[in-house]
Design a protein around this motif. Structure first.
Motif, PDB file in Angstrom:
ATOM      1  N   MET A  53      11.808 -91.429  15.582  1.00 33.35           N
ATOM      2  CA  MET A  53      10.981 -92.612  15.644  1.00 33.35           C
ATOM      3  C   MET A  53      11.728 -93.755  14.962  1.00 33.35           C
ATOM      4  O   MET A  53      12.496 -93.551  14.042  1.00 33.35           O
ATOM      5  N   ILE A  54      11.473 -94.957  15.421  1.00 33.99           N
ATOM      6  CA  ILE A  54      12.021 -96.166  14.816  1.00 33.99           C
ATOM      7  C   ILE A  54      10.958 -96.737  13.886  1.00 33.99           C
ATOM      8  O   ILE A  54       9.841 -97.027  14.307  1.00 33.99           O
ATOM      9  N   TYR A  55      11.299 -96.889  12.612  1.00 30.89           N
ATOM     10  CA  TYR A  55      10.413 -97.502  11.629  1.00 30.89           C
ATOM     11  C   TYR A  55      10.910 -98.920  11.362  1.00 30.89           C
ATOM     12  O   TYR A  55      12.064 -99.116  10.969  1.00 30.89           O
ATOM     13  N   CYS A  56      10.045 -99.893  11.596  1.00 28.98           N
ATOM     14  CA  CYS A  56      10.363-101.298  11.365  1.00 28.98           C
ATOM     15  C   CYS A  56       9.542-101.762  10.164  1.00 28.98           C
ATOM     16  O   CYS A  56       8.310-101.725  10.195  1.00 28.98           O
ATOM     17  N   VAL A  57      10.220-102.192   9.115  1.00 25.17           N
ATOM     18  CA  VAL A  57       9.589-102.502   7.843  1.00 25.17           C
ATOM     19  C   VAL A  57       9.623-104.002   7.590  1.00 25.17           C
ATOM     20  O   VAL A  57      10.685-104.634   7.662  1.00 25.17           O
ATOM     21  N   ASP A  58       8.470-104.559   7.267  1.00 24.66           N
ATOM     22  CA  ASP A  58       8.383-105.957   6.853  1.00 24.66           C
ATOM     23  C   ASP A  58       8.850-106.062   5.406  1.00 24.66           C
ATOM     24  O   ASP A  58       8.760-105.090   4.649  1.00 24.66           O
ATOM     25  N   LEU A  59       9.317-107.219   5.015  1.00 23.22           N
ATOM     26  CA  LEU A  59       9.794-107.428   3.652  1.00 23.22           C
ATOM     27  C   LEU A  59       8.719-108.013   2.744  1.00 23.22           C
ATOM     28  O   LEU A  59       8.296-107.391   1.779  1.00 23.22           O
ATOM     29  N   ASP A  60       8.262-109.213   3.063  1.00 27.42           N
ATOM     30  CA  ASP A  60       7.397-109.993   2.178  1.00 27.42           C
ATOM     31  C   ASP A  60       6.001-109.392   2.041  1.00 27.42           C
ATOM     32  O   ASP A  60       5.235-109.339   2.999  1.00 27.42           O
ATOM     33  N   GLY A  61       5.692-108.915   0.831  1.00 30.00           N
ATOM     34  CA  GLY A  61       4.386-108.333   0.565  1.00 30.00           C
ATOM     35  C   GLY A  61       4.257-106.894   1.021  1.00 30.00           C
ATOM     36  O   GLY A  61       3.234-106.257   0.798  1.00 30.00           O
ATOM     37  N   THR A  62       5.291-106.370   1.668  1.00 29.76           N
ATOM     38  CA  THR A  62       5.289-104.985   2.140  1.00 29.76           C
ATOM     39  C   THR A  62       6.289-104.172   1.329  1.00 29.76           C
ATOM     40  O   THR A  62       5.904-103.310   0.554  1.00 29.76           O
ATOM     41  N   LEU A  63       7.573-104.450   1.502  1.00 33.92           N
ATOM     42  CA  LEU A  63       8.600-103.778   0.697  1.00 33.92           C
ATOM     43  C   LEU A  63       8.724-104.451  -0.668  1.00 33.92           C
ATOM     44  O   LEU A  63       8.842-103.793  -1.689  1.00 33.92           O
ATOM     45  N   SER A  64       8.704-105.778  -0.670  1.00 33.56           N
ATOM     46  CA  SER A  64       8.847-106.510  -1.935  1.00 33.56           C
ATOM     47  C   SER A  64       7.606-107.360  -2.195  1.00 33.56           C
ATOM     48  O   SER A  64       6.891-107.749  -1.265  1.00 33.56           O
ATOM     49  N   LYS A  65       7.389-107.630  -3.461  1.00 29.14           N
ATOM     50  CA  LYS A  65       6.232-108.432  -3.870  1.00 29.14           C
ATOM     51  C   LYS A  65       6.487-109.906  -3.535  1.00 29.14           C
ATOM     52  O   LYS A  65       7.563-110.430  -3.781  1.00 29.14           O
ATOM     53  N   GLY A  66       5.477-110.548  -2.986  1.00 20.38           N
ATOM     54  CA  GLY A  66       5.571-111.978  -2.735  1.00 20.38           C
ATOM     55  C   GLY A  66       6.282-112.327  -1.443  1.00 20.38           C
ATOM     56  O   GLY A  66       6.545-111.477  -0.602  1.00 20.38           O
ATOM     57  N   GLU A  83      17.997-107.249  -8.057  1.00 18.06           N
ATOM     58  CA  GLU A  83      17.525-106.482  -9.213  1.00 18.06           C
ATOM     59  C   GLU A  83      16.356-107.152  -9.926  1.00 18.06           C
ATOM     60  O   GLU A  83      15.629-106.500 -10.678  1.00 18.06           O
ATOM     61  N   ASP A  84      16.158-108.450  -9.712  1.00 20.31           N
ATOM     62  CA  ASP A  84      15.056-109.172 -10.363  1.00 20.31           C
ATOM     63  C   ASP A  84      13.751-109.104  -9.571  1.00 20.31           C
ATOM     64  O   ASP A  84      12.713-109.561 -10.047  1.00 20.31           O
ATOM     65  N   LEU A  85      13.795-108.550  -8.372  1.00 24.86           N
ATOM     66  CA  LEU A  85      12.604-108.493  -7.517  1.00 24.86           C
ATOM     67  C   LEU A  85      11.778-107.245  -7.823  1.00 24.86           C
ATOM     68  O   LEU A  85      12.280-106.271  -8.365  1.00 24.86           O
ATOM     69  N   TYR A  86      10.521-107.301  -7.420  1.00 19.72           N
ATOM     70  CA  TYR A  86       9.622-106.155  -7.554  1.00 19.72           C
ATOM     71  C   TYR A  86       9.443-105.514  -6.185  1.00 19.72           C
ATOM     72  O   TYR A  86       9.266-106.215  -5.182  1.00 19.72           O
ATOM     73  N   PHE A  87       9.484-104.180  -6.153  1.00 25.30           N
ATOM     74  CA  PHE A  87       9.401-103.436  -4.901  1.00 25.30           C
ATOM     75  C   PHE A  87       8.288-102.398  -4.949  1.00 25.30           C
ATOM     76  O   PHE A  87       7.848-101.987  -6.017  1.00 25.30           O
ATOM     77  N   ASN A  88       7.889-101.958  -3.760  1.00 26.24           N
ATOM     78  CA  ASN A  88       6.855-100.944  -3.627  1.00 26.24           C
ATOM     79  C   ASN A  88       7.537 -99.568  -3.636  1.00 26.24           C
ATOM     80  O   ASN A  88       8.094 -99.136  -2.626  1.00 26.24           O
ATOM     81  N   GLU A  89       7.474 -98.895  -4.783  1.00 22.79           N
ATOM     82  CA  GLU A  89       8.161 -97.601  -4.922  1.00 22.79           C
ATOM     83  C   GLU A  89       7.578 -96.523  -4.020  1.00 22.79           C
ATOM     84  O   GLU A  89       8.312 -95.667  -3.516  1.00 22.79           O
ATOM     85  N   PRO A  94      -0.426-101.447  -2.520  1.00 24.94           N
ATOM     86  CA  PRO A  94       0.517-102.504  -2.897  1.00 24.94           C
ATOM     87  C   PRO A  94       0.733-102.519  -4.417  1.00 24.94           C
ATOM     88  O   PRO A  94       0.166-103.334  -5.137  1.00 24.94           O
ATOM     89  N   LYS A  95       1.550-101.605  -4.890  1.00 25.17           N
ATOM     90  CA  LYS A  95       1.884-101.530  -6.316  1.00 25.17           C
ATOM     91  C   LYS A  95       3.368-101.834  -6.469  1.00 25.17           C
ATOM     92  O   LYS A  95       4.192-101.264  -5.739  1.00 25.17           O
ATOM     93  N   TRP A  96       3.688-102.680  -7.433  1.00 22.17           N
ATOM     94  CA  TRP A  96       5.045-103.216  -7.524  1.00 22.17           C
ATOM     95  C   TRP A  96       5.700-102.847  -8.833  1.00 22.17           C
ATOM     96  O   TRP A  96       5.060-102.820  -9.881  1.00 22.17           O
ATOM     97  N   SER A  97       7.003-102.620  -8.784  1.00 24.45           N
ATOM     98  CA  SER A  97       7.783-102.397  -9.999  1.00 24.45           C
ATOM     99  C   SER A  97       9.238-102.762  -9.737  1.00 24.45           C
ATOM    100  O   SER A  97       9.680-102.827  -8.593  1.00 24.45           O
ATOM    101  N   LYS A  98       9.948-103.025 -10.821  1.00 22.76           N
ATOM    102  CA  LYS A  98      11.381-103.286 -10.692  1.00 22.76           C
ATOM    103  C   LYS A  98      12.080-101.960 -10.468  1.00 22.76           C
ATOM    104  O   LYS A  98      11.723-100.934 -11.037  1.00 22.76           O
ATOM    105  N   ILE A  99      13.081-101.992  -9.634  1.00 18.54           N
ATOM    106  CA  ILE A  99      13.849-100.789  -9.325  1.00 18.54           C
ATOM    107  C   ILE A  99      15.137-100.860 -10.147  1.00 18.54           C
ATOM    108  O   ILE A  99      15.879-101.847 -10.073  1.00 18.54           O
ATOM    109  N   THR A 100      15.387 -99.821 -10.917  1.00 12.90           N
ATOM    110  CA  THR A 100      16.610 -99.828 -11.726  1.00 12.90           C
ATOM    111  C   THR A 100      17.775 -99.160 -11.013  1.00 12.90           C
ATOM    112  O   THR A 100      18.917 -99.516 -11.205  1.00 12.90           O
ATOM    113  N   THR A 101      17.460 -98.191 -10.157  1.00 16.89           N
ATOM    114  CA  THR A 101      18.504 -97.505  -9.397  1.00 16.89           C
ATOM    115  C   THR A 101      18.181 -97.620  -7.918  1.00 16.89           C
ATOM    116  O   THR A 101      17.147 -97.141  -7.478  1.00 16.89           O
ATOM    117  N   PHE A 102      19.044 -98.275  -7.184  1.00 17.64           N
ATOM    118  CA  PHE A 102      18.846 -98.430  -5.754  1.00 17.64           C
ATOM    119  C   PHE A 102      19.541 -97.295  -5.017  1.00 17.64           C
ATOM    120  O   PHE A 102      20.633 -96.885  -5.382  1.00 17.64           O
TER     121      PHE A 102
END
Length: 191
Positions: free
Chosen positions: A1-14, A62-68, A182-190
């Motif tokens: 399957m092809i997964y298409c991911v939005d960025l704003d408010g989905t993967l990253s906050k804001g 590294e300064d952005l918040y992401f949905n873990e 929609p819970k956000w945190s900084k990611i230290t290890t990508f």
């Protein structure tokens, strides 16, 4: 399957375009006048405005918040040895910003963002996805009302929301296979 991911408010906050506008306006208040010019003189050309903002906006991923929770799900999907899943970051944010963020994660097979010739939101995003991946099983992961048009054109959806009314509305457009908070945190290890 092809997964298409939005960025704003989905993967990253804001919203990355809004972050760029605020950043540039604080650094140089005349940027507000420039932005108004691009929107008014160019007949509301948001694609051009995004492109111009990106020329001057500098940020660290590294300064952005992401949905873990979403990141962990995408890692699982990508590592599923029984399926040949592909994962793409597709966003209305500028192409350069989207690619810079996607490069930090090993599970993305590619990344596409808005360019001067196309603003990848709503029906434009759906057209792009259908053209890029014809006759494929598609799952779109999003979080906003603009995503309803995308969900209407794909087989499956994943919703990033904690609002029951929004989730119910999304279910009217496609088969929702997962809901992520929609819970956000900084990611230290990508990865």
């Amino acid at each position: 399957m092809i997964y298409c991911v939005d960025l704003d408010g989905t993967l990253s906050k804001g919203d990355m375009s809004l972050r760029a506008f605020v950043y540039l306006s604080i650094r140089n208040p005349l940027w507000i006048v420039k932005a108004a010019f691009y929107l008014l003189a160019k007949f509301g050309d948001r694609k051009l405005l995004k492109s111009k903002m990106n020329e001057h906006y500098k940020f660290k991923v590294e300064d952005l918040y992401f949905n873990e929770e979403l990141i962990n799900f995408l890692k699982e999907v990508k590592n599923d040895s029984l399926s040949k899943n592909s994962v793409y970051l597709i966003s209305g944010s500028s192409d350069e910003v989207v690619k810079k963020i996607a490069q930090k994660f090993t599970f993305f097979d590619g990344a596409f963002g808005s360019r001067v010739d196309v603003n990848l939101i709503s029906s434009n995003k759906l057209s792009f996805i259908k053209k890029m991946y014809p006759n494929q099983d598609l799952c779109y992961i999003g979080n906003s009302k603009a995503d309803f048009k995308v969900w209407s054109g794909v087989q499956y959806g994943i919703v990033v929301s904690d609002k029951p009314s929004f989730i119910e509305e999304a279910k009217k457009h496609t088969e929702i296979i997962k809901v992520i908070s929609p819970k956000w945190s900084k990611i230290t290890t990508f990865s």
